[in-house]
Design an enzyme around this catalytic site. Sequence first.
Site, PDB file in Angstrom:
ATOM      1  N   GLU A 279     -21.445 -26.314   0.904  1.00 16.46           N
ATOM      2  CA  GLU A 279     -21.640 -27.559   0.326  1.00 16.46           C
ATOM      3  C   GLU A 279     -20.525 -27.861  -0.904  1.00 16.46           C
ATOM      4  O   GLU A 279     -19.957 -28.914  -0.940  1.00 16.46           O
ATOM      5  CB  GLU A 279     -22.957 -27.901   0.086  1.00 16.46           C
ATOM      6  N   TRP A 282     -17.495 -28.652   0.672  1.00 19.71           N
ATOM      7  CA  TRP A 282     -17.365 -30.152   1.226  1.00 19.71           C
ATOM      8  C   TRP A 282     -16.842 -30.954  -0.279  1.00 19.71           C
ATOM      9  O   TRP A 282     -16.159 -31.782   0.130  1.00 19.71           O
ATOM     10  CB  TRP A 282     -18.790 -30.477   1.679  1.00 19.71           C
ATOM     11  N   ASN A 345     -29.630 -36.041  -0.205  1.00 18.51           N
ATOM     12  CA  ASN A 345     -28.707 -35.893   0.586  1.00 18.51           C
ATOM     13  C   ASN A 345     -28.456 -36.688   1.990  1.00 18.51           C
ATOM     14  O   ASN A 345     -28.137 -37.612   2.535  1.00 18.51           O
ATOM     15  CB  ASN A 345     -28.001 -34.892   0.619  1.00 18.51           C
ATOM     16  N   TRP A 386     -18.878 -41.996   2.564  1.00 19.57           N
ATOM     17  CA  TRP A 386     -18.921 -43.254   3.452  1.00 19.57           C
ATOM     18  C   TRP A 386     -18.131 -43.403   4.526  1.00 19.57           C
ATOM     19  O   TRP A 386     -18.708 -44.032   5.509  1.00 19.57           O
ATOM     20  CB  TRP A 386     -18.983 -44.415   2.289  1.00 19.57           C
TER      21      TRP A 386
END
Length: 484
Positions: A279, A282, A345, A386
């Site tokens: 994570e 990311w 999340n 997004w």
Amino acid sequence: MTSTPPPPVIVWFRRDLRIADNPALTEAAATGAPVVPLYIHDERLDGRPMGAASKWWLDKSLRALAADLQHRGAPLVLRSGDAEAALRAIIDETGARTVLMNRMFEPAAWERDAEIAQGLKSDGVACRGFNGTMLARPGSVRTGQDAPYKVFTPFLKALLEVAEEPAPREGPRALDGVEGLKSEAVDDWGLHPTRPDWSGGFDWTPGEAGAREAVARFLAGPLKAYGDGRDVPGKTGTSRLSPHLHFGEISPWRAVRAARQATEEGRVPAKQAEKFVSEVGWREFSTHLLHQFPYMAERAFRSEFDAMAWRDDAEGLEAWKRGMTGYPIVDAGMRQLWATGWMHNRVRMIVASFLIKDLLIDWREGEAWFWDTLVDADMGNNIQNWQWVAGSGADAAPYFRIFNPVTQGEKFDGDGTYVRRWIPELAGLSDRWVHAPWTAPKEVLGAAGIRLGRDYPAPMVDHAMARKRALDALEAIKPARDKD
């Protein structure tokens, strides 16, 4: 014979608001020269106006940093306005010939820093930058064809192979500061909201000490079952480190090191620690992408999606922002965001899918709202996430993936804990109905004191219809996608 003291070194703080593992501050202390810690409040630090929730966090984080630096003997100097003008003013006042900073990698900030450094160099002032915010400098992780990675999994593998972990440093215990420099007051910047103060529910402790406390809590509990727990919004299963990482109150390497050390000590399963590392990876992936493809801040990463026929729906957008869509898991997320400056999340993906796919509203509208209301609003992460949901980003979700808000709620909030926490008007409904109250019999709604349209809105859109509408719109740009 008295020797002339060396000119002071300026440490220009930006999003590295900490003492430990701060390469610019460490280098400054090592010179033996007086140190001028400087923060310049530039409303467009990232190249765009700072969001309101980020300002709230900055207010507290700066106060914590100022106290830490004061304790070490070097008061933090605060200035505001154009970054280059403020920096040059401090250079003129102190006679400094060196400026040290930890780099920012957002496109506009990167260009600004390069221009400032070049200008200072022309005037005989050295300006050096360090990587104090990422595991690896954006641009340093490349494919075998010397190109940026566009898919996360191979990027993560390469990142962990090439990134060099720096030695941990607690930072200087004492600094030789410069007294008498004019400094503005944090209070004068109006970062904390007033009239009204909407931050009453912000349960955070900004600052380096707060970041370390957050790490300790994470290691003691959530990390042990992180892989699954992070998807359950009704439980504390995430790290809640994102705002601390964004403002640089802790380095990503320290967070990674803490997780792996917990594994080495037998306190946390290795699989869970490495899921957390992925994570963090990311976050790296998102920043690296934006740095190398700056156009994605304004346009779709996959250009064919620029032809998407978005709907102009001001009323729908407002209902989404207020948490009044009629879909409980969506509304719970949006209300959590407004109340706390943060959203779980898993729910971020659900609310984003609803705005983009169910309402067919441009992803940029949602990204702008998150930028304003999230305390962890990070340009790379925000834009990439997004676009991931929209299907227009790198390594994006398949364009035809459209989250069903009811089944998502039932799957990840099966006992309704999260929905009841943020939508108290639905607290009286049983688990069977809480994620789709419009399907409950009238007598059940009546017993719970709910009248749809009065106490809680009916669904603003039929999901099945909206799903078909979204797929039709996506099908319309299929020829362009196929060319890719």
